[in-house]
Design an enzyme around this catalytic site. Structure first.
Site, PDB file in Angstrom:
ATOM      1  N   GLY A  52      -3.511   3.246   1.198  1.00 53.02           N
ATOM      2  CA  GLY A  52      -3.776   4.169   2.286  1.00 53.02           C
ATOM      3  C   GLY A  52      -4.707   3.555   3.320  1.00 53.02           C
ATOM      4  O   GLY A  52      -5.578   2.749   2.993  1.00 53.02           O
ATOM      5  N   MET A  93      11.163   5.367  -3.399  1.00 52.23           N
ATOM      6  CA  MET A  93       9.809   5.277  -2.880  1.00 52.23           C
ATOM      7  C   MET A  93       8.907   4.655  -3.940  1.00 52.23           C
ATOM      8  O   MET A  93       8.888   5.119  -5.085  1.00 52.23           O
ATOM      9  CB  MET A  93       9.284   6.675  -2.526  1.00 52.23           C
ATOM     10  CG  MET A  93       7.878   6.685  -1.957  1.00 52.23           C
ATOM     11  SD  MET A  93       7.371   8.366  -1.485  1.00 52.23           S
ATOM     12  CE  MET A  93       5.779   8.021  -0.715  1.00 52.23           C
ATOM     13  N   PRO A  94       8.166   3.599  -3.593  1.00 47.14           N
ATOM     14  CA  PRO A  94       7.278   2.980  -4.585  1.00 47.14           C
ATOM     15  C   PRO A  94       6.284   3.987  -5.166  1.00 47.14           C
ATOM     16  O   PRO A  94       5.838   4.909  -4.486  1.00 47.14           O
ATOM     17  CB  PRO A  94       6.553   1.903  -3.778  1.00 47.14           C
ATOM     18  CG  PRO A  94       7.503   1.565  -2.674  1.00 47.14           C
ATOM     19  CD  PRO A  94       8.159   2.869  -2.317  1.00 47.14           C
ATOM     20  N   LEU A 115       3.259   3.312  -6.153  1.00 47.46           N
ATOM     21  CA  LEU A 115       1.886   2.983  -5.779  1.00 47.46           C
ATOM     22  C   LEU A 115       1.883   2.339  -4.404  1.00 47.46           C
ATOM     23  O   LEU A 115       2.725   1.492  -4.098  1.00 47.46           O
ATOM     24  CB  LEU A 115       1.269   2.023  -6.799  1.00 47.46           C
ATOM     25  CG  LEU A 115      -0.176   1.596  -6.557  1.00 47.46           C
ATOM     26  CD1 LEU A 115      -1.132   2.766  -6.765  1.00 47.46           C
ATOM     27  CD2 LEU A 115      -0.559   0.436  -7.488  1.00 47.46           C
ATOM     28  N   GLY A 116       0.914   2.753  -3.573  1.00 48.23           N
ATOM     29  CA  GLY A 116       0.797   2.167  -2.252  1.00 48.23           C
ATOM     30  C   GLY A 116      -0.662   2.038  -1.853  1.00 48.23           C
ATOM     31  O   GLY A 116      -1.569   2.255  -2.667  1.00 48.23           O
ATOM     32  N   HIS A 165       1.013  16.253   9.284  1.00 45.92           N
ATOM     33  CA  HIS A 165      -0.281  15.975   8.671  1.00 45.92           C
ATOM     34  C   HIS A 165      -1.006  17.236   8.214  1.00 45.92           C
ATOM     35  O   HIS A 165      -1.715  17.228   7.212  1.00 45.92           O
ATOM     36  CB  HIS A 165      -1.158  15.216   9.673  1.00 45.92           C
ATOM     37  CG  HIS A 165      -2.228  14.399   9.042  1.00 45.92           C
ATOM     38  ND1 HIS A 165      -2.719  13.249   9.582  1.00 45.92           N
ATOM     39  CD2 HIS A 165      -2.919  14.560   7.878  1.00 45.92           C
ATOM     40  CE1 HIS A 165      -3.660  12.745   8.801  1.00 45.92           C
ATOM     41  NE2 HIS A 165      -3.798  13.519   7.767  1.00 45.92           N
ATOM     42  N   GLY A 177      17.908  10.495  -2.029  1.00 46.15           N
ATOM     43  CA  GLY A 177      18.518   9.334  -2.650  1.00 46.15           C
ATOM     44  C   GLY A 177      17.795   8.025  -2.419  1.00 46.15           C
ATOM     45  O   GLY A 177      18.133   7.014  -3.048  1.00 46.15           O
ATOM     46  N   ASP A 207       0.610   3.605   3.855  1.00 40.71           N
ATOM     47  CA  ASP A 207       0.435   4.968   4.371  1.00 40.71           C
ATOM     48  C   ASP A 207      -0.629   4.981   5.468  1.00 40.71           C
ATOM     49  O   ASP A 207      -1.773   4.590   5.245  1.00 40.71           O
ATOM     50  CB  ASP A 207       0.003   5.913   3.248  1.00 40.71           C
ATOM     51  CG  ASP A 207      -0.236   7.328   3.762  1.00 40.71           C
ATOM     52  OD1 ASP A 207       0.722   8.114   3.781  1.00 40.71           O
ATOM     53  OD2 ASP A 207      -1.379   7.628   4.159  1.00 40.71           O
TER      54      ASP A 207
END
Length: 291
Positions: free
Chosen positions: A18, A12-13, A15-16, A110, A9, A43
């Site tokens: 890294g 989350m965008p 585009l981010g 990871h 729910g 990230d």
């Protein structure tokens, strides 16, 4: 900022930015300028050794009133050397301290090696305690992804894997969709060593010229319109700003059809799973030893 709704729910965008291969100082600067440009997804990972820098960049932006901590979707990842249950619980507390935050918006495993089920259960416990809002996976194959699904209480919200127009990874994307798991794309532009192969592709260049955009912007727009989250990395302020400028245009059906033909099924990351397991399970840095 455009976003996807996760299977828990939360938003989350799409585009981010890294933090892979950035030094702590570069990470601090990149995070600060990204937040200033409008990014809200950051990230990083324990093994990138720049979490303290990320925390400083966030603190700088918050103190200057650019955004609030609750506006930011902060992601980090646990490394296989800390996958045993008690070790993972400790690692989560340590990563919170390094990032100088009370909670992590998304915590991922990871790699798919070692005691990953133990670590996933530790992440579920952290979510129960409010230390983590969402949990997921990174770099899991179909078999081990299903193994997590069959042994978990909280379904993975996100699966972070390599994807780009040359390698859309349709099978893993379809598997995730069964459980509402969003795919997040690392190497969306090919990474430092390979991005020229994507950015200089003639078909992408042609579309970029028609759209009045750069090839990087076209590739990132391709990710968004195919329902991936994209997290291109950069230490360059101009690139950071350019990569974010993708929400004022759309690729046409014809553009998408042309780009669909670029799928060669070929990854840029070529290490085999056997090589990865040997390398990753034997690598256990001191994550607290960073600037």
């Amino acid at each position: 900022m455009e976003s996807y709704k996760l299977n828990n729910g939360l938003e989350m965008p799409k585009l981010g930015i890294g933090m892979y291969v950035l030094t702590p100082d570069q990470a601090e600067n990149s995070v600060y300028h990204a937040l200033k440009d409008g990014y809200r997804l950051i990230d990083t990972a324990n093994v990138y050794m720049n979490e303290r820098g990320v925390g400083r960049g966030i603190k700088r932006a918050v103190e200057e009133g650019i955004c609030k901590r609750e506006d930011i979707f902060l992601t980090t990842k646990l490394w296989p050397s800390e996958y045993k249950y008690e070790d993972a619980l400790k690692a989560i507390d340590e990563t919170l301290a390094r990032l100088d935050t009370d909670y992590i918006d998304l915590l991922l495993l990871h790699q798919q090696y070692g005691e990953y089920l133990d670590a996933y259960k530790a992440m579920e416990k952290a979510a129960e305690l409010g230390k983590v809002k969402s949990i997921g996976l990174s770099n899991f194959n179909e078999e081990r992804f299903e193994n997590v699904i069959n042994n978990c209480t909280i379904k993975p919200a996100v699966h972070q894997i390599e994807t780009h127009p040359f390698y859309p990874e349709h099978d893993l994307k379809a598997l995730g969709e069964k459980y509402g798991t969003i795919v997040e794309s690392w190497f969306p532009l090919g990474g430092i060593e390979n991005k020229g192969k994507l950015l200089n592709n003639e078909i992408i260049k042609e579309i970029a010229e028609e759209q009045g955009k750069t090839t990087a912007q076209v590739i990132l727009r391709w990710h968004i319109q195919n329902n991936y989250v994209a997290i291109p990395g950069s230490a360059d302020e101009n690139e950071i700003a350019e990569n974010f400028d993708i929400f004022d245009f759309e690729l046409t059906d014809e553009d998408l059809e042309k780009m669909q033909k670029l799928d060669t099924g070929t990854r840029f990351f070529t290490m085999s799973e056997e090589e990865q397991e040997r390398a990753f399970t034997g690598f256990a840095p001191d994550f607290n030893n960073q600037k």
